[in-house]
Design a protein around this motif. Structure first.
Motif, PDB file in Angstrom:
ATOM      1  N   GLN A  55      -3.267 -12.719 -25.769  1.00 56.55           N
ATOM      2  CA  GLN A  55      -2.108 -11.986 -25.444  1.00 56.55           C
ATOM      3  C   GLN A  55      -1.601 -10.600 -26.152  1.00 56.55           C
ATOM      4  N   GLY A  84       1.136  -8.219 -23.393  1.00 56.22           N
ATOM      5  CA  GLY A  84       0.281  -9.415 -23.361  1.00 56.22           C
ATOM      6  C   GLY A  84       0.716 -10.263 -22.043  1.00 56.22           C
ATOM      7  N   ALA A  88      -1.502 -11.733 -19.128  1.00 54.96           N
ATOM      8  CA  ALA A  88      -1.793 -13.115 -18.920  1.00 54.96           C
ATOM      9  C   ALA A  88      -1.468 -13.490 -17.567  1.00 54.96           C
ATOM     10  N   TRP A 208       2.549 -17.849 -17.525  1.00 55.64           N
ATOM     11  CA  TRP A 208       2.284 -17.652 -18.882  1.00 55.64           C
ATOM     12  C   TRP A 208       2.017 -18.963 -19.570  1.00 55.64           C
TER      13      TRP A 208
END
Length: 314
Positions: A55, A84, A88, A208
């Motif tokens: 990430q 990131g 993700a 996430w």
């Protein structure tokens, strides 16, 4: 030389060292608390490594390629985390829809490969510079994270990873775990607790968490109940400060932005005593207190599908 250029170059090498060392100590302090409160050290190490490699690394490369040449290491770390996150979520969505964890690894690494291989992108990444920061910024931001202590303490006490005694978890904890499990194993195709119901819910944060689990092997409950609350005080404070710093070029404005966000709450100076901060692990306690009939128990079998297996408590 413009005023903004002068502002960016304020600070010294020693000041930057003090700032980054203080922020690192603050982050380690929050993580240590999580480890002392049931998070296995192995889960922490693997989650930190996966977040950094899959990430923050690709996110920081993207940010360094698009930001002005002069910037700060703190900016690259904070915005790297933000970028990131943006990488993700779709990576894990693809992985869930394909019922495979491979895309969760491959998509972020593709960003790294592209930004390292394409000459114009590689040059932008390498030419980005770090400017020094004043010594007082790190200690100030570290102290601001303490505003999140009351709600984090409550959250840790309310949500246990294990116990030999009965306890009542927060009203939505296992619902959020079920949502993350849905994104991890199937993608955002349906509501995990109601057959045939579309997932009409904000699920990016759950994606996430699922991505951290997919790339690290850390169980979802460890990510949801300990790792995420442990890193968010530093992440939130640093991100808000970096935004003010980038827009103004002034570390003072960055610190003031973070202070207002963390200490003022909903426009009144006592917000830090309630759940009015940018970091709110869950809704205010009054929500669960006013709806005891809705505290249901949810079970997560190995396939990740949540099943109702309890009765209302309270």
């Amino acid at each position: 030389m413009t005023a903004r250029t002068q502002a960016i170059r304020t600070g010294s090498g020693l000041g930057s060292l003090i700032t980054y060392a203080t922020l690192l100590l603050a982050l380690l302090g929050w993580m240590t608390w999580a480890v002392m409160d049931q998070l296995p050290i192995g889960s922490l190490v693997k989650a930190v490594a996966a977040t950094g490699v899959f990430q923050v690394l690709p996110g920081a490369m993207v940010w360094r390629a698009i930001r002005p040449r002069n910037g700060w290491l703190l900016e690259d770390l904070a915005m790297g985390f933000a970028m990131g996150f943006a990488i993700a979520v779709p990576a894990q969505t693809i992985a869930g829809l394909m019922h495979s964890r491979i895309p969760a690894y491959v998509v972020p690494l593709l960003f790294v490969a592209v930004f390292a291989a394409v000459p114009v992108l590689r040059r932008r990444v390498l030419e980005a510079r770090w400017s020094p920061l004043p010594w007082w910024l790190g200690p100030a931001l570290g102290l601001m994270t303490l505003a999140a202590y009351p709600q984090t303490e409550w959250y840790f006490k309310q949500n246990l990873l294990w116990s030999d005694k009965p306890w009542t978890p927060y009203i939505d904890t296992y619902l959020h775990q079920a949502l993350a499990a849905q994104i991890l194993t199937r993608g955002p195709v349906s509501w995990p607790t109601v057959a045939g119901e579309d997932l009409g819910y904000q699920w990016f944060a759950h994606a996430w968490m699922a991505h951290v689990t997919a790339t690290s092997g850390v169980p979802l409950d460890h990510v949801l109940m300990r790792f995420l609350p442990a890193i968010m005080p530093i992440v939130a404070v640093a991100s808000i400060a970096v935004l003010g710093l980038r827009l103004s070029g002034s570390p003072g404005v960055g610190a003031l932005s973070a202070a207002f966000s963390m200490l003022v709450g909903s426009g009144q100076p006592w917000g830090l005593l309630g759940l009015q901060l940018p970091i709110t692990p869950c809704r205010p306690p009054s929500a669960s207190a006013s709806r005891p009939w809705s505290r249901w128990c949810w079970c997560l079998p190995p396939d990740g599908a949540a099943k109702h297996c309890g009765v209302p408590s309270g």
